[in-house]
Design an enzyme around this catalytic site. Structure first.
Site, short mmCIF file in Angstrom:
data_model
loop_
_atom_site.label_atom_id
_atom_site.label_comp_id
_atom_site.label_asym_id
_atom_site.label_seq_id
_atom_site.Cartn_x
_atom_site.Cartn_y
_atom_site.Cartn_z
NE ARG A 103 -4.32 -1.36 0.17
CZ ARG A 103 -4.51 -2.44 -0.58
NH1 ARG A 103 -3.55 -2.86 -1.38
NH2 ARG A 103 -5.65 -3.11 -0.50
CD GLU A 141 -2.87 3.67 -5.21
OE1 GLU A 141 -3.91 3.03 -5.49
OE2 GLU A 141 -1.83 3.11 -4.81
CG HIS A 185 -3.19 -0.24 -6.92
ND1 HIS A 185 -3.54 0.38 -5.74
CD2 HIS A 185 -3.10 -1.56 -6.61
CE1 HIS A 185 -3.66 -0.51 -4.78
NE2 HIS A 185 -3.39 -1.70 -5.29
#
Length: 326
Positions: free
Chosen positions: A237, A266, A285
């Site tokens: 993360r 993000e 991601h």
């Protein structure tokens, strides 16, 4: 009356039909916020939620008095107030196992791409700058035979290490996990304190979950312990890493390069220097983003939710204490 499910994840028609066989399903494709009026108005009669990337707060739970279970289409569950769910007896289910190998593929992709400067050199070719043979100023680094330091050694960490040890003959160190004799025997992995791992590793890959103990686990002090030739990879993360400290370490040459699939914010801010740095491989991601894996994740979430709403134990349960209280 059928129990009601609110779906806000990427479920295919077959999966929605599977849920709809025994339950009433309200589908909110593309739901961006829990503040959506239609979603909020449906919460009071909801028994189950299924989706991902939606922040669920205790205040939101107050609006859902009949809620029995949430099935997140992810392994991570930092968007969910686990303690509050457990106190209410609400089951939280996730999707481990089905994305382990795909995410490990992404981690090793970042290791290889950063080491061999693949993105930088591909862009160099695309611009038409390849006019002569490659000189030392554009050489990369070998991966085989190097030392791989794993911060976190769960399913995904072990899968990345397996690729390194068995595929590339890498020495594997690991920290932030209890000793794992079976993996030590299989991979020759060595359990180290994190400081020693940071100073000895050529490649450092982070796979820990995000929680209060791991937020900004890697910062200025940790980057200072790494070799100037080290390559840092994060597939966990974004908030596990102090991004400002990472940027400074890259700019000042304290580490050589980074491969990143996750970021503190993000989508990544256009103002971030990271995607413009030649020694950074930045991905949006994509750890589990294959057709096969995302379909399997959604199916695991569907199966979890059906079991939970039938009063049966889900396949993948985060808060076991909530199950014991049912």
């Amino acid at each position: 009356m059928k129990k009601r499910i609110l779906a806000y994840g990427r479920l295919n028609d077959d999966q929605l039909a599977q849920l709809g066989h025994d339950f009433e399903v309200l589908n909110f494709p593309g739901l961006a916020s829990a503040d959506d009026p239609a979603f909020r108005s449906a919460l009071p009669d909801a028994h189950g939620l299924i989706g991902a990337s939606l922040a669920i707060t205790p205040q939101l739970l107050d609006e859902a008095p009949h809620l029995e279970a949430i099935a997140t289409i992810s392994v991570g569950y930092d968007n969910y107030p686990v303690d509050a769910l457990t106190r209410r007896g609400i089951l939280l289910c996730n999707t481990p196992d089905v994305l382990t190998e795909t995410t490990a593929d992404t981690g090793f992709l970042l290791i290889m791409a950063a080491a061999r400067r693949a993105v930088e050199l591909a862009e160099w070719v695309k611009r038409g700058d390849w006019q002569a043979g490659i000189g030392p100023e554009r050489f990369g680094s070998d991966v085989h035979g190097k030392t791989l330091g794993m911060i976190g050694f769960g399913r995904i960490g072990a899968a990345v290490a397996r690729r390194g040890a068995l595929g590339f003959g890498m020495r594997v160190l690991y920290s932030n996990a209890s000793p794992k004799p079976e993996l030590e025997a299989e991979l020759g992995a060595e359990h180290h304190e994190m400081d020693a791992l940071l100073s000895e590793s050529d490649f450092i890959c982070v796979t820990v979950p995000l929680n209060a103990d791991t937020e900004h686990l890697i910062g200025e002090r940790e980057f200072a312990l790494m070799k100037p030739s080290a390559i840092f990879v994060n597939i966990s993360r974004g908030k596990v890493v102090n991004e400002a400290a990472l940027i400074e370490a890259l700019e000042m040459g304290r580490i050589r390069a980074a491969g990143l699939d996750v970021f503190e914010q993000e989508p990544l801010s256009p103002e971030s220097p990271l995607p413009h740095m030649t020694n950074v491989v930045a991905l949006p991601h994509i750890g589990s983003a294959t057709h096969e894996t995302r379909t399997a994740m959604a199916q695991r979430a569907v199966d979890n939710l059906i079991l939970a709403l039938r009063g049966e134990r889900p396949i993948s349960l985060v808060n076991d204490a909530a199950w014991r209280s049912v």
